[in-house]
Design a protein around this motif. Structure first.
Motif, PDB file in Angstrom:
ATOM      1  N   ALA A  93       2.719  39.391  -4.880  1.00 21.76           N
ATOM      2  CA  ALA A  93       1.700  38.644  -5.621  1.00 21.76           C
ATOM      3  C   ALA A  93       0.736  37.903  -4.686  1.00 21.76           C
ATOM      4  O   ALA A  93      -0.374  37.550  -5.093  1.00 21.76           O
ATOM      5  N   GLU A  94       1.140  37.673  -3.435  1.00 20.18           N
ATOM      6  CA  GLU A  94       0.273  36.997  -2.472  1.00 20.18           C
ATOM      7  C   GLU A  94      -0.886  37.884  -2.016  1.00 20.18           C
ATOM      8  O   GLU A  94      -1.883  37.380  -1.499  1.00 20.18           O
ATOM      9  N   ILE A  95      -0.761  39.191  -2.207  1.00 18.58           N
ATOM     10  CA  ILE A  95      -1.799  40.124  -1.755  1.00 18.58           C
ATOM     11  C   ILE A  95      -2.834  40.268  -2.861  1.00 18.58           C
ATOM     12  O   ILE A  95      -2.502  40.590  -3.999  1.00 18.58           O
ATOM     13  N   LYS A  96      -4.083  40.037  -2.526  1.00 17.05           N
ATOM     14  CA  LYS A  96      -5.179  40.087  -3.498  1.00 17.05           C
ATOM     15  C   LYS A  96      -6.159  41.189  -3.121  1.00 17.05           C
ATOM     16  O   LYS A  96      -6.623  41.253  -1.978  1.00 17.05           O
ATOM     17  N   ALA A  97      -6.470  42.056  -4.095  1.00 15.22           N
ATOM     18  CA  ALA A  97      -7.459  43.113  -3.880  1.00 15.22           C
ATOM     19  C   ALA A  97      -8.825  42.479  -3.632  1.00 15.22           C
ATOM     20  O   ALA A  97      -9.220  41.539  -4.323  1.00 15.22           O
ATOM     21  N   GLY A  98      -9.531  42.980  -2.629  1.00 16.61           N
ATOM     22  CA  GLY A  98     -10.850  42.468  -2.294  1.00 16.61           C
ATOM     23  C   GLY A  98     -10.826  41.279  -1.358  1.00 16.61           C
ATOM     24  O   GLY A  98     -11.865  40.890  -0.829  1.00 16.61           O
ATOM     25  N   GLN A  99      -9.648  40.677  -1.117  1.00 21.76           N
ATOM     26  CA  GLN A  99      -9.549  39.506  -0.249  1.00 21.76           C
ATOM     27  C   GLN A  99      -8.629  39.737   0.943  1.00 21.76           C
ATOM     28  O   GLN A  99      -8.974  39.375   2.064  1.00 21.76           O
TER      29      GLN A  99
END
Length: 155
Positions: A39-45
């Motif tokens: 959940a810590e991984i964000k698409a685009g960031q």
């Protein structure tokens, strides 16, 4: 009466060993990525380095596309001599763009997989199959006296 006490102790010891041998063995293989960490991984960031810091080194990198990372893990349970059964399987697929930023992330589980049946055929080879005895005695008489004297190269 004294003979029955040691035999009863042996029976209880045997029963204890038999029961403990039937307890399941749980094994985790691969990278079972924690959902909280995912959940810590964000698409685009998030970038490649962020993903590597959070999830670790990928289990596999795409063969034809180096911008796809796979994190593969499974947990199995085995009882005694039976085949292990898969309790949980998790695959996390991370797609990066050319700049190294996460473009998309998918989580797959055992329901997304397919069962592959193995083929039991063997490929025929040229020649004939030798029996065990033919293999063991096949070289008898094939050595010359020159080989027996130890003449090596350069002598």
């Amino acid at each position: 009466m004294t003979r029955s006490i040691p035999s009863a102790l042996c029976a209880f010891a045997f029963l204890g060993l038999a029961v403990s041998a039937c307890s399941p063995t749980v094994a985790t293989r691969g990278n079972m990525a924690d959902p909280d960490r995912i959940a810590e991984i964000k698409a685009g960031q998030s970038r490649r380095e962020d993903v590597a810091d959070i999830l670790g080194t990928p289990t596999s990198v795409g063969t034809f596309d180096q911008n796809v990372w796979y994190y593969i893990g499974q947990k199995t349970e085995k009882v005694a001599f039976f085949q292990p059964s898969v309790m949980e399987r998790r695959v996390v697929v991370v797609h990066f763009d050319d700049a190294g930023v996460v473009r998309e992330m998918k989580q797959l589980d055992a329901s997304d997989g397919q069962q592959v049946e193995m083929v039991d055929r063997s490929t025929p080879t040229a020649g004939r199959e030798l029996s065990f005895l033919e293999q063991m005695l096949g070289n008898v008489g094939r050595f010359s006296a020159k080989d027996a004297r130890g003449r090596g190269p350069g002598r």
